[in-house]
Design a protein around this motif. Structure first.
Motif, PDB file in Angstrom:
ATOM      1  N   HIS A   1      52.502 -21.929  59.997  1.00 46.88           N
ATOM      2  CA  HIS A   1      51.290 -22.735  59.818  1.00 46.88           C
ATOM      3  C   HIS A   1      50.178 -21.974  59.106  1.00 46.88           C
ATOM      4  O   HIS A   1      49.580 -22.475  58.162  1.00 46.88           O
ATOM      5  CB  HIS A   1      50.776 -23.217  61.177  1.00 46.88           C
ATOM      6  CG  HIS A   1      51.663 -24.232  61.801  1.00 46.88           C
ATOM      7  ND1 HIS A   1      51.753 -25.519  61.345  1.00 46.88           N
ATOM      8  CD2 HIS A   1      52.533 -24.137  62.834  1.00 46.88           C
ATOM      9  CE1 HIS A   1      52.634 -26.182  62.091  1.00 46.88           C
ATOM     10  NE2 HIS A   1      53.131 -25.369  62.990  1.00 46.88           N
TER      11      HIS A   1
ATOM     12  N   HIS B   1      56.923 -28.380  59.065  1.00 47.33           N
ATOM     13  CA  HIS B   1      57.992 -28.900  59.929  1.00 47.33           C
ATOM     14  C   HIS B   1      57.604 -30.256  60.488  1.00 47.33           C
ATOM     15  O   HIS B   1      56.416 -30.580  60.598  1.00 47.33           O
ATOM     16  CB  HIS B   1      58.377 -27.892  61.026  1.00 47.33           C
ATOM     17  CG  HIS B   1      57.350 -27.668  62.090  1.00 47.33           C
ATOM     18  ND1 HIS B   1      57.237 -28.482  63.188  1.00 47.33           N
ATOM     19  CD2 HIS B   1      56.406 -26.706  62.235  1.00 47.33           C
ATOM     20  CE1 HIS B   1      56.268 -28.026  63.962  1.00 47.33           C
ATOM     21  NE2 HIS B   1      55.731 -26.955  63.408  1.00 47.33           N
TER      22      HIS B   1
ATOM     23  N   ASP C   1      56.172 -19.575  64.377  1.00 46.73           N
ATOM     24  CA  ASP C   1      55.503 -20.851  64.120  1.00 46.73           C
ATOM     25  C   ASP C   1      54.075 -20.620  63.620  1.00 46.73           C
ATOM     26  O   ASP C   1      53.595 -21.319  62.741  1.00 46.73           O
ATOM     27  CB  ASP C   1      55.494 -21.719  65.381  1.00 46.73           C
ATOM     28  CG  ASP C   1      55.092 -23.160  65.069  1.00 46.73           C
ATOM     29  OD1 ASP C   1      55.789 -23.803  64.252  1.00 46.73           O
ATOM     30  OD2 ASP C   1      54.078 -23.641  65.606  1.00 46.73           O
TER      31      ASP C   1
ATOM     32  N   HIS D   1      62.881 -25.934  66.902  1.00 50.59           N
ATOM     33  CA  HIS D   1      63.037 -26.629  65.617  1.00 50.59           C
ATOM     34  C   HIS D   1      63.052 -25.598  64.505  1.00 50.59           C
ATOM     35  O   HIS D   1      62.827 -24.405  64.760  1.00 50.59           O
ATOM     36  CB  HIS D   1      61.900 -27.646  65.393  1.00 50.59           C
ATOM     37  CG  HIS D   1      60.539 -27.013  65.429  1.00 50.59           C
ATOM     38  ND1 HIS D   1      60.006 -26.369  64.347  1.00 50.59           N
ATOM     39  CD2 HIS D   1      59.624 -26.894  66.432  1.00 50.59           C
ATOM     40  CE1 HIS D   1      58.803 -25.898  64.672  1.00 50.59           C
ATOM     41  NE2 HIS D   1      58.552 -26.195  65.946  1.00 50.59           N
TER      42      HIS D   1
HETATM   43 ZN    ZN Z   1      54.515 -25.731  64.558  1.00 51.42          ZN
END
Ligand code: ZN
Length: 237
Positions: free
Chosen positions: A158, A218, A154, A203
């Motif tokens: 980002h 996302h 993640d 996710h």
């Molecule tokens: Zn995230």
């Protein structure tokens, strides 16, 4: 209960790509082509067609109204009772799931025994997943279900891939970072024979393009979240 139609289509796509010996970058290209048919990149046409059908399915699937409506009892049960290696990943995209299966196959694992459960995360983010689990943080979920916690994916999405870049650069950089990172982390457990693995994620992510400039996002970070709404549970035997 897993969304069986979603599970079936994802499985078919992955098995098809494996049969055609599509590599990670080829798989990402097919996703981009399915989303943006006018972009001038080449991808395996039948794989693109299958991915388009998956996009349509995700768009037309009824979403849980709130995170509390996510039917994840099955996930909790399977995870709590799991005997092999367990991972909780913050942000696991379809390309990385593909790569994990591709690597497993190279190691001689029987891919037919793999299961990829799929659920719709209505917000496409960690917050919704935490609410569905009724836990305060991903670390707490990892602690309560005794899983390793992988948060680097993640952060990469980002910090590195959040800004627009040329599509070719994006794909090769995803290959160098997202793919390499996840394989590095699960490699050891995959290489142990007869060890079964469970990989749960909160996710996925989407690829968003404006002409030939693309980025990853996302949930509500995307104009139209699609793939990021998938909460997967990958079971490798
Ligand atoms: Zn995230």
């Amino acid at each position: 209960m897993s969304n069986y139609e979603l599970e079936f289509q994802i499985r078919e796509i992955i098995i098809y790509a494996l049969k055609r010996r599509v590599n990670y970058e080829g798989f990402v290209k097919a996703i981009v082509k399915a989303l943006y048919p006018n972009l001038s990149i080449y991808a395996e046409p039948e794989l693109v067609r299958k991915l388009k059908a998956l996009i349509e399915l995700i768009n037309n699937t009824e979403k849980p109204k709130t995170p509390y409506d996510m039917p994840i009892e099955e996930v909790k049960q399977i995870t709590a009772n799991w005997k092999g290696s367990k991972y909780l990943v913050d942000d696991l995209g379809l390309p990385e799931i593909y790569e994990i299966l591709r690597y497993s196959m190279q190691l001689g694992r029987n891919i037919n025994l793999t299961r990829i459960l799929a659920f719709i995360n209505p917000w496409g983010n960690t917050a919704a997943f935490k609410l569905a689990f009724d836990e305060g943080s991903m670390r707490e979920i990892a602690r309560n279900y005794v899983t390793d916690f992988i948060r680097g994916q993640d952060e990469l999405v980002h910090e590195i891939f959040g800004k627009f870049m040329n599509i070719e650069d994006l794909i090769s950089s995803m290959n160098n970072k997202l793919r390499t990172n996840i394989i590095h982390l699960v490699k050891h457990d995959l290489e142990i024979k007869d060890n079964s693995l469970l990989i749960m994620a909160d996710h996925g992510y989407d690829i968003e393009c404006e002409s030939a400039m693309c980025r990853l996002c996302h949930g509500n970070g995307c104009i139209k979240p699609i793939f990021s709404l998938i909460t997967p549970l990958v079971i490798l035997r």
